[in-house]
Design a protein around this motif. Structure first.
Motif, mmCIF file in Angstrom:
data_model
loop_
_atom_site.group_PDB
_atom_site.id
_atom_site.type_symbol
_atom_site.label_atom_id
_atom_site.label_comp_id
_atom_site.label_asym_id
_atom_site.label_seq_id
_atom_site.Cartn_x
_atom_site.Cartn_y
_atom_site.Cartn_z
ATOM 1 N N PRO A 24 0.842 -1.201 0.000
ATOM 2 C CA PRO A 24 0.000 0.000 0.000
ATOM 3 C C PRO A 24 0.879 1.252 0.000
ATOM 4 O O PRO A 24 1.964 1.255 0.604
ATOM 5 N N ILE A 50 12.510 -2.653 20.297
ATOM 6 C CA ILE A 50 11.043 -2.594 20.257
ATOM 7 C C ILE A 50 10.494 -2.212 21.640
ATOM 8 O O ILE A 50 9.513 -1.482 21.751
ATOM 9 N N THR A 82 -1.325 -9.287 10.780
ATOM 10 C CA THR A 82 -0.037 -8.651 10.467
ATOM 11 C C THR A 82 1.062 -9.005 11.484
ATOM 12 O O THR A 82 0.803 -9.229 12.655
ATOM 13 N N ALA A 84 4.475 -8.591 13.799
ATOM 14 C CA ALA A 84 4.884 -7.595 14.805
ATOM 15 C C ALA A 84 6.310 -7.920 15.217
ATOM 16 O O ALA A 84 6.669 -9.092 15.346
ATOM 17 N N TYR A 85 7.100 -6.909 15.404
ATOM 18 C CA TYR A 85 8.458 -7.128 15.883
ATOM 19 C C TYR A 85 8.410 -7.690 17.303
ATOM 20 O O TYR A 85 7.424 -7.510 18.013
ATOM 21 N N ASP A 104 0.437 -10.781 6.279
ATOM 22 C CA ASP A 104 1.063 -9.460 6.220
ATOM 23 C C ASP A 104 1.222 -9.118 4.745
ATOM 24 O O ASP A 104 1.367 -10.012 3.905
ATOM 25 N N VAL A 105 1.231 -7.839 4.444
ATOM 26 C CA VAL A 105 1.359 -7.435 3.043
ATOM 27 C C VAL A 105 2.832 -7.430 2.597
ATOM 28 O O VAL A 105 3.116 -7.363 1.409
ATOM 29 N N ALA A 106 3.760 -7.518 3.557
ATOM 30 C CA ALA A 106 5.192 -7.435 3.226
ATOM 31 C C ALA A 106 5.869 -8.796 3.392
ATOM 32 O O ALA A 106 5.932 -9.330 4.509
ATOM 33 N N MET A 130 -0.965 -10.937 2.180
ATOM 34 C CA MET A 130 -2.190 -10.275 1.709
ATOM 35 C C MET A 130 -2.370 -8.943 2.429
ATOM 36 O O MET A 130 -1.695 -8.670 3.435
ATOM 37 N N ASN A 131 -3.275 -8.145 1.867
ATOM 38 C CA ASN A 131 -3.553 -6.827 2.427
ATOM 39 C C ASN A 131 -4.679 -6.947 3.462
ATOM 40 O O ASN A 131 -5.714 -7.550 3.166
ATOM 41 N N PHE A 149 -0.793 -3.358 17.455
ATOM 42 C CA PHE A 149 -0.272 -2.054 17.011
ATOM 43 C C PHE A 149 -0.282 -1.852 15.503
ATOM 44 O O PHE A 149 0.684 -1.351 14.939
ATOM 45 N N LEU A 154 -2.491 3.025 10.155
ATOM 46 C CA LEU A 154 -3.264 3.034 8.915
ATOM 47 C C LEU A 154 -3.966 4.375 8.715
ATOM 48 O O LEU A 154 -4.497 4.944 9.678
HETATM 49 C C1 LIG Z 1 1.626 -4.691 13.155
HETATM 50 S S1 LIG Z 1 2.151 -3.224 12.520
HETATM 51 C C2 LIG Z 1 3.123 -2.531 13.797
HETATM 52 C C3 LIG Z 1 3.804 -3.430 14.703
HETATM 53 C C4 LIG Z 1 4.554 -2.783 15.834
HETATM 54 N N1 LIG Z 1 5.193 -1.540 15.513
HETATM 55 C C5 LIG Z 1 5.480 -3.821 16.330
HETATM 56 O O1 LIG Z 1 6.258 -4.332 15.549
HETATM 57 O O2 LIG Z 1 5.366 -4.153 17.481
HETATM 58 C C6 LIG Z 1 3.382 -3.447 11.298
HETATM 59 C C7 LIG Z 1 3.107 -4.504 10.273
HETATM 60 O O3 LIG Z 1 1.904 -4.241 9.583
HETATM 61 C C8 LIG Z 1 2.092 -4.525 8.213
HETATM 62 N N2 LIG Z 1 1.059 -3.812 7.463
HETATM 63 C C9 LIG Z 1 0.832 -2.484 7.408
HETATM 64 N N3 LIG Z 1 -0.246 -2.213 6.640
HETATM 65 C C10 LIG Z 1 -0.727 -3.422 6.212
HETATM 66 C C11 LIG Z 1 -1.827 -3.814 5.416
HETATM 67 N N4 LIG Z 1 -2.672 -2.935 4.875
HETATM 68 N N5 LIG Z 1 -2.015 -5.136 5.201
HETATM 69 C C12 LIG Z 1 -1.188 -6.053 5.744
HETATM 70 N N6 LIG Z 1 -0.121 -5.734 6.480
HETATM 71 C C13 LIG Z 1 0.106 -4.433 6.737
HETATM 72 C C14 LIG Z 1 3.517 -4.108 7.915
HETATM 73 O O4 LIG Z 1 4.033 -4.763 6.781
HETATM 74 C C15 LIG Z 1 4.210 -4.540 9.206
HETATM 75 O O5 LIG Z 1 4.694 -5.854 9.134
#
Ligand SMILES: C[S@@+](CC[C@H](N)C(=O)[O-])C[C@H]1O[C@@H](n2cnc3c(N)ncnc32)[C@H](O)[C@@H]1O
Length: 252
Positions: A24, A50, A82, A84-85, A104-106, A130-131, A149, A154
């Motif tokens: 995105p 973290i 998604t 999380a670290y 996760d999208v990445a 996936m998104n 988190f 978003l």
């Molecule tokens: C869960 S959030 C933040 C986590 C937090 N800062 C931590 O690591 O503790 C970060 C993740 O969300 C993912 N992400 C963000 N937007 C997304 C979306 N629309 N769809 C899927 N994954 C998404 C990012 O690729 C990343 O891996």
């Protein structure tokens, strides 16, 4: 660098364009350095880092989220929405015997998560790229959905779509655990002290708007549109209400 069109028709130029492919636009533009750049992923995925980002509250928040997912866990699949670290995914796998679903999208994030697991745990992690705004899971597929988190990162429309999708894939009687910043944390010194608020808001460009969101009301509206009823059943606060772990359940 030459301009090109991103997947969602936002023209882009600059270093973040290199990270736009399949991600995105907001993620590539605002968070490439934290989630998509290999050195950023390497740097942030260390427990002390973290923990420092969460002002020393990581352990408390991750333990509470884990407990809220596992205590009298509703029968059925568990989705971590998604990556999380830190140790959230290994801890979830450690606390359950069945499979954990993770999306996760990445791709780089999914790979980084897999690297933290033992071979046996890797067998029980069902990863998919996936998104969150357009999940490829069927309706009512999961008994528990955990978000750690994500929502404050978003933009508002993506947040609405992701919440709607999370509710769609959660079955009646299912549980939704959300770890996030608290509602506008006016009691907290970090919020009151303008320089720290300024830094936070620059690193987290959508946090200000997230602080204004009534999470329970937003979930209620999305559930209602889908003919579901969601109720908040618990909320844990820490760090002078700067952070929270909220637990919601869909009526059976
Ligand atoms: C869960 S959030 C933040 C986590 C937090 N800062 C931590 O690591 O503790 C970060 C993740 O969300 C993912 N992400 C963000 N937007 C997304 C979306 N629309 N769809 C899927 N994954 C998404 C990012 O690729 C990343 O891996």
């Amino acid at each position: 660098m030459s301009s090109k069109q991103c997947e969602n028709s936002v023209s882009c130029s600059g270093v973040w364009c290199r990270f736009s492919d399949g991600h995105p636009a907001y993620l590539a533009r605002h968070y490439w350095w934290a989630y998509l750049w290999r050195w950023g992923v390497w740097f942030f995925d260390h427990q002390p880092i973290i923990n420092a980002i969460l002002f020393g509250q990581y352990k408390k928040l991750s333990h509470r989220a884990l407990q809220d997912c596992m205590k009298s866990r509703p029968a059925g699949r568990l989705l971590q929405l998604t990556c999380a670290y830190g140790s959230m995914t290994p801890a979830l796998l450690n606390a359950m015997e069945d499979e954990l679903y993770l999306m996760d999208v990445a791709e780089i994030q999914l790979n980084a998560t897999r690297k933290k697991l033992t071979d046996a745990d890797k067998q029980r992690l069902l990863c998919a790229r996936m998104n969150a705004e357009f999940l490829a899971y069927r309706n009512d597929a999961f008994a528990t959905v955990l978000i750690f988190f994500l929502l404050h990162e978003l933009p508002p429309d993506a947040r609405e779509r992701s919440i709607s999708e999370a509710i769609r894939v959660l079955r009646p009687g299912g549980r939704f655990v959300i770890t996030e910043y608290g509602a506008c944390p006016k009691k907290n010194l970090l919020w009151r002290f303008y320089p720290t608020r300024w830094v936070l808001q620059h690193l987290e460009p959508f946090l200000e708007r997230f602080w204004q969101v009534d999470l329970a009301a937003m979930l209620g509206e999305h559930a209602k549109k889908q003919g579901k009823v969601i109720k908040q059943v618990d909320e844990f606060h820490c760090f002078a209400e700067f952070y929270r772990v909220s637990v919601f359940e869909l009526e059976p």
